[in-house]
Write a protein that holds these residues in place. Structure first.
Motif, short mmCIF file in Angstrom:
data_model
loop_
_atom_site.label_atom_id
_atom_site.label_comp_id
_atom_site.label_asym_id
_atom_site.label_seq_id
_atom_site.Cartn_x
_atom_site.Cartn_y
_atom_site.Cartn_z
N VAL A 1 43.02 -29.80 4.44
CA VAL A 1 43.59 -28.71 3.63
C VAL A 1 43.18 -28.88 2.17
N LEU A 2 43.18 -30.10 1.67
CA LEU A 2 42.71 -30.32 0.30
C LEU A 2 41.25 -29.87 0.17
N GLY A 3 40.45 -30.15 1.18
CA GLY A 3 39.06 -29.70 1.17
C GLY A 3 38.95 -28.18 1.16
N ARG A 4 39.78 -27.53 1.95
CA ARG A 4 39.78 -26.06 1.97
C ARG A 4 40.18 -25.46 0.63
N LEU A 5 41.03 -26.19 -0.08
CA LEU A 5 41.47 -25.73 -1.41
C LEU A 5 40.49 -26.17 -2.50
N GLU A 6 39.38 -26.77 -2.07
CA GLU A 6 38.33 -27.23 -2.97
C GLU A 6 38.82 -28.29 -3.96
N ARG A 7 39.73 -29.12 -3.49
CA ARG A 7 40.22 -30.26 -4.28
C ARG A 7 39.58 -31.51 -3.67
N THR A 8 38.27 -31.59 -3.84
CA THR A 8 37.49 -32.61 -3.14
C THR A 8 37.81 -34.03 -3.56
N ALA A 9 38.13 -34.26 -4.82
CA ALA A 9 38.45 -35.62 -5.25
C ALA A 9 39.72 -36.11 -4.55
N GLU A 10 40.71 -35.23 -4.45
CA GLU A 10 41.95 -35.60 -3.76
C GLU A 10 41.71 -35.76 -2.27
N ALA A 11 40.87 -34.89 -1.70
CA ALA A 11 40.55 -34.99 -0.27
C ALA A 11 39.85 -36.32 0.03
N ASP A 12 38.93 -36.69 -0.86
CA ASP A 12 38.22 -37.96 -0.71
C ASP A 12 39.19 -39.14 -0.78
N ALA A 13 40.13 -39.07 -1.72
CA ALA A 13 41.14 -40.13 -1.84
C ALA A 13 42.01 -40.20 -0.59
N ALA A 14 42.34 -39.04 -0.01
CA ALA A 14 43.16 -39.02 1.21
C ALA A 14 42.41 -39.64 2.39
N VAL A 15 41.12 -39.35 2.48
CA VAL A 15 40.31 -39.94 3.55
C VAL A 15 40.22 -41.45 3.39
N LYS A 16 40.03 -41.90 2.15
CA LYS A 16 39.96 -43.34 1.90
C LYS A 16 41.29 -44.03 2.22
N ALA A 17 42.39 -43.36 1.89
CA ALA A 17 43.72 -43.91 2.21
C ALA A 17 43.90 -44.00 3.72
N ALA A 18 43.43 -42.97 4.45
CA ALA A 18 43.53 -42.98 5.91
C ALA A 18 42.68 -44.11 6.49
N MET A 19 41.49 -44.28 5.95
CA MET A 19 40.60 -45.35 6.46
C MET A 19 41.22 -46.72 6.19
N ALA A 20 41.86 -46.87 5.06
CA ALA A 20 42.49 -48.16 4.74
C ALA A 20 43.70 -48.42 5.65
N GLU A 21 44.42 -47.36 5.99
CA GLU A 21 45.64 -47.52 6.80
C GLU A 21 45.32 -47.73 8.27
N PHE A 22 44.27 -47.08 8.76
CA PHE A 22 43.97 -47.14 10.19
C PHE A 22 42.74 -47.97 10.45
#
Length: 169
Positions: free
Chosen positions: A148-169
Motif C-alpha cells: 500500500v505504501l508503494g501504491r501511494l508512491e511512498r517508496t522510502a517508507e515501503a522500502d523500510a517496511a520490507v526491510k523490517a519484514a525481512m529482519a523479523e522473518f
C-alpha cells in the motif's frame, strides 16, 4: 461425526469451519459458518471466515458487509489481525489506499504483529479468548503495508517496511 451428532456443539463447529477453510474447501466452510451463525448470529469467528470467503471469490463488497456485521455484534473484533487484513484488502480493492493504510497501521499496533508474542503474552491472549495471531497473519500485514505504501508512491517508507519484514522473518 461429532458435528453431525451434536450440531449445537459450537467449539466443534468452529474447528470444522476453520479446518475446511484452511483445507481450501471454501464452500463447505461457508455452509458451516452459516450453520454457526444460525445458532449464534454474533459469532465473530464465523463472520470473519465468511468475509474471507467472500474476498476469495472476488466479492469485496459482501466481505465488507460481513465485517460490518461482525463489528456490530462484537466491537472487540476490530482488535484482531484478521479483521485488519480483510478490512485493508477491501479498502485497497475499492482503491481507498489511504483507508487501507490506516487499517494496516492500526494492525501494526496490535500486540504480536510487529514482533512475535512471548509465551506469556500468548497465554494471556488465549485467556482473553482473543483470536490467535499466526505467522502468516503477521507476514501478510507487513507485506500489505509495504504494498500500500508503494501504491501511494511512498517508496522510502515501503522500502523500510520490507526491510523490517525481512529482519523479523
Amino acid at each position: 461425526a461429532v458435528c453431525r451428532r451434536a450440531p449445537g456443539l459450537m467449539p466443534a463447529q468452529l474447528l470444522l469451519m476453520r479446518t475446511r477453510y484452511v483445507a481450501g474447501q471454501h464452500d463447505a466452510a461457508g455452509r458451516t459458518a452459516n450453520a454457526i451463525l444460525r445458532l449464534d448470529d454474533a459469532c465473530s469467528d464465523a463472520q470473519l471466515i465468511l468475509s474471507q470467503i467472500h474476498l476469495s471469490k472476488g466479492n469485496h463488497r459482501s466481505a465488507q458487509v460481513t465485517l460490518d456485521n461482525a463489528i456490530a455484534n462484537n466491537f472487540a473484533v476490530r482488535e484482531s489481525a484478521l479483521y485488519s487484513i480483510i478490512s485493508a484488502q477491501c479498502k485497497v480493492l475499492d482503491e481507498d489506499f489511504e483507508g487501507g493504510l490506516k487499517e494496516l497501521e492500526a494492525a501494526m499496533k496490535i500486540p504480536g504483529i510487529r514482533t512475535a508474542m512471548t509465551p506469556q503474552q500468548a497465554e494471556a491472549a488465549r485467556k482473553k479468548k482473543a483470536l490467535p495471531i499466526s505467522t502468516r497473519d503477521r507476514a501478510t500485514v507487513f507485506l500489505m503495508y509495504a504494498q500500500v505504501l508503494g501504491r501511494l508512491e511512498r517508496t522510502a517508507e515501503a522500502d523500510a517496511a520490507v526491510k523490517a519484514a525481512m529482519a523479523e522473518f
